[in-house]
Write an enzyme that holds these catalytic residues in place. Structure first.
Site, PDB file in Angstrom:
ATOM      1  N   TYR A  56       0.828  -1.203   0.000  1.00 44.79           N
ATOM      2  CA  TYR A  56       0.000   0.000   0.000  1.00 44.79           C
ATOM      3  C   TYR A  56       0.870   1.263   0.000  1.00 44.79           C
ATOM      4  O   TYR A  56       1.396   1.674   1.041  1.00 44.79           O
ATOM      5  CB  TYR A  56      -0.939   0.024   1.204  1.00 44.79           C
ATOM      6  CG  TYR A  56      -1.838  -1.188   1.323  1.00 44.79           C
ATOM      7  CD1 TYR A  56      -2.191  -1.933   0.199  1.00 44.79           C
ATOM      8  CD2 TYR A  56      -2.337  -1.590   2.553  1.00 44.79           C
ATOM      9  CE1 TYR A  56      -3.016  -3.041   0.304  1.00 44.79           C
ATOM     10  CE2 TYR A  56      -3.167  -2.693   2.663  1.00 44.79           C
ATOM     11  CZ  TYR A  56      -3.501  -3.419   1.540  1.00 44.79           C
ATOM     12  OH  TYR A  56      -4.308  -4.524   1.656  1.00 44.79           O
ATOM     13  N   HIS A 140       0.251 -12.395   1.442  1.00 44.18           N
ATOM     14  CA  HIS A 140      -0.506 -11.438   0.638  1.00 44.18           C
ATOM     15  C   HIS A 140      -0.591 -11.884  -0.826  1.00 44.18           C
ATOM     16  O   HIS A 140       0.419 -11.910  -1.539  1.00 44.18           O
ATOM     17  CB  HIS A 140       0.167 -10.068   0.726  1.00 44.18           C
ATOM     18  CG  HIS A 140      -0.714  -8.928   0.318  1.00 44.18           C
ATOM     19  ND1 HIS A 140      -0.267  -7.620   0.260  1.00 44.18           N
ATOM     20  CD2 HIS A 140      -2.026  -8.882  -0.025  1.00 44.18           C
ATOM     21  CE1 HIS A 140      -1.261  -6.834  -0.113  1.00 44.18           C
ATOM     22  NE2 HIS A 140      -2.335  -7.585  -0.299  1.00 44.18           N
TER      23      HIS A 140
END
Length: 325
Positions: A56, A140
């Site tokens: 992010y 992830h």
């Protein structure tokens, strides 16, 4: 705010959690003060679970989240981050908009589900967060790296949990099939399922959620608004980070109209649907401003009439078995 324990771990999460991709400049820039105010608003509303990832904003979300949480007692909140995308310095210049974030391309992402990569990525995250530990670590998006994820990365997470470095481990993905495999074939505490248990996509109900319930594992539901369409259905709205197809926009608008007829909102219905399944420990919603946080908390707390679910079933907008309890 109500808390639930993750699987058999000691880690507890609040029913509503804060997702930090927005303050990592997802799509557009967010100022430092605005990002800080978003995290503070979450705290004011009783949210004590915060999710982030190196992905992010190339670490920006982790840095901002850690800086904002520093004023609060560490024992009072939980933080989750992710491994699998390791950040390496890059000197090419330019921006990161190709990967969705309005930040300078100071680093590049390297897929790495090796045991060493897991530890190196987590160590770097702790430095950015300014913490000596995180509570939850997810693998992830291992979609295209299943063999290495199961053979190397997952055992590395088990070792970190056994050493007490993290309290709970799991995987986070935008699909339910591989998450179901994690639930059935490993000793994960929790999985993060994004976008596959919503008013527009109930695919996780066919495999993941029943398996989690059977195995005593927890599910955190991310993407309750399918990246935007269920928050504000209009031409140009996004669904799973791309422009929403016309048929899904029409479906969202029909659900919105039904919600309003019953005195509630589409956003409230979307959040209530995600939270209703007994395997779901928390709903993870992203926000980029204090106003968005307050609205999300308001909608999450709003009652949703049973009659709405009945109408949606009768109209074929939800399958019969999808009425929340």
């Amino acid at each position: 705010m109500k808390r639930r324990r993750l699987g058999r771990s000691r880690v507890e999460v609040t029913a509503l959690a804060f997702g930090s991709a927005g303050i990592g400049n997802l799509y557009t820039e967010v100022g430092e003060q605005e990002a800080h105010e978003a995290v503070e608003a979450a705290w004011q509303r009783g949210i004590r679970s915060f999710d982030t990832a190196p992905h992010y904003g190339l670490g920006l979300a982790e840095r901002r989240l850690g800086a904002s949480l520093r004023a609060h007692p560490r024992a009072r909140y939980t933080v989750s981050t992710k491994v699998g995308r390791r950040l390496e310095p890059a000197g090419a210049g330019g921006d990161d908009l190709a990967d969705g974030f309005a930040v300078p391309a100071t680093h590049r992402r390297v897929w790495d589900f090796s045991a060493d990569g897991v530890r190196r990525t987590l160590e770097a995250s702790l430095l950015r967060l300014g913490l000596d530990r995180v509570d939850i670590v997810y693998l992830h998006d291992p979609d295209d790296h299943a063999e290495q994820a199961f053979r190397e990365a997952y055992p590395a997470l088990e070792r970190l949990r056994a050493e007490g470095v993290v309290g709970a481990i799991g995987a986070g993905m935008n699909q339910s099939a591989m998450l179901t495999r994690f639930v059935r074939d490993t000793d994960v505490d929790v999985v993060l399922c994004a976008g596959r248990h919503t008013l527009l996509d109930q695919s996780a109900l066919s495999d993941l959620l029943p398996a989690a319930l059977e195995r005593g594992r927890s599910v955190v539901v991310g993407g309750p608004f399918n990246s935007g369409l269920l928050a504000d259905p209009r031409p140009g709205a996004t669904y799973d980070y791309a422009r929403a197809p016309a048929e899904l926009l029409d479906r969202a608008l029909r659900i919105k109209a039904a919600a309003e007829r019953h005195g509630t909102t589409l956003r409230a219905a979307a959040l209530a649907f995600c939270a209703a399944h007994p395997a779901v420990a928390s709903v993870l919603a992203g926000a980029r401003s204090a106003a968005e946080v307050h609205d999300c908390a308001d909608q999450f707390a709003a009652p949703v009439p049973t009659a709405l679910w009945q109408e949606l079933r009768a109209a074929g907008l939800l399958p019969p078995e999808e009425e929340p309890a």
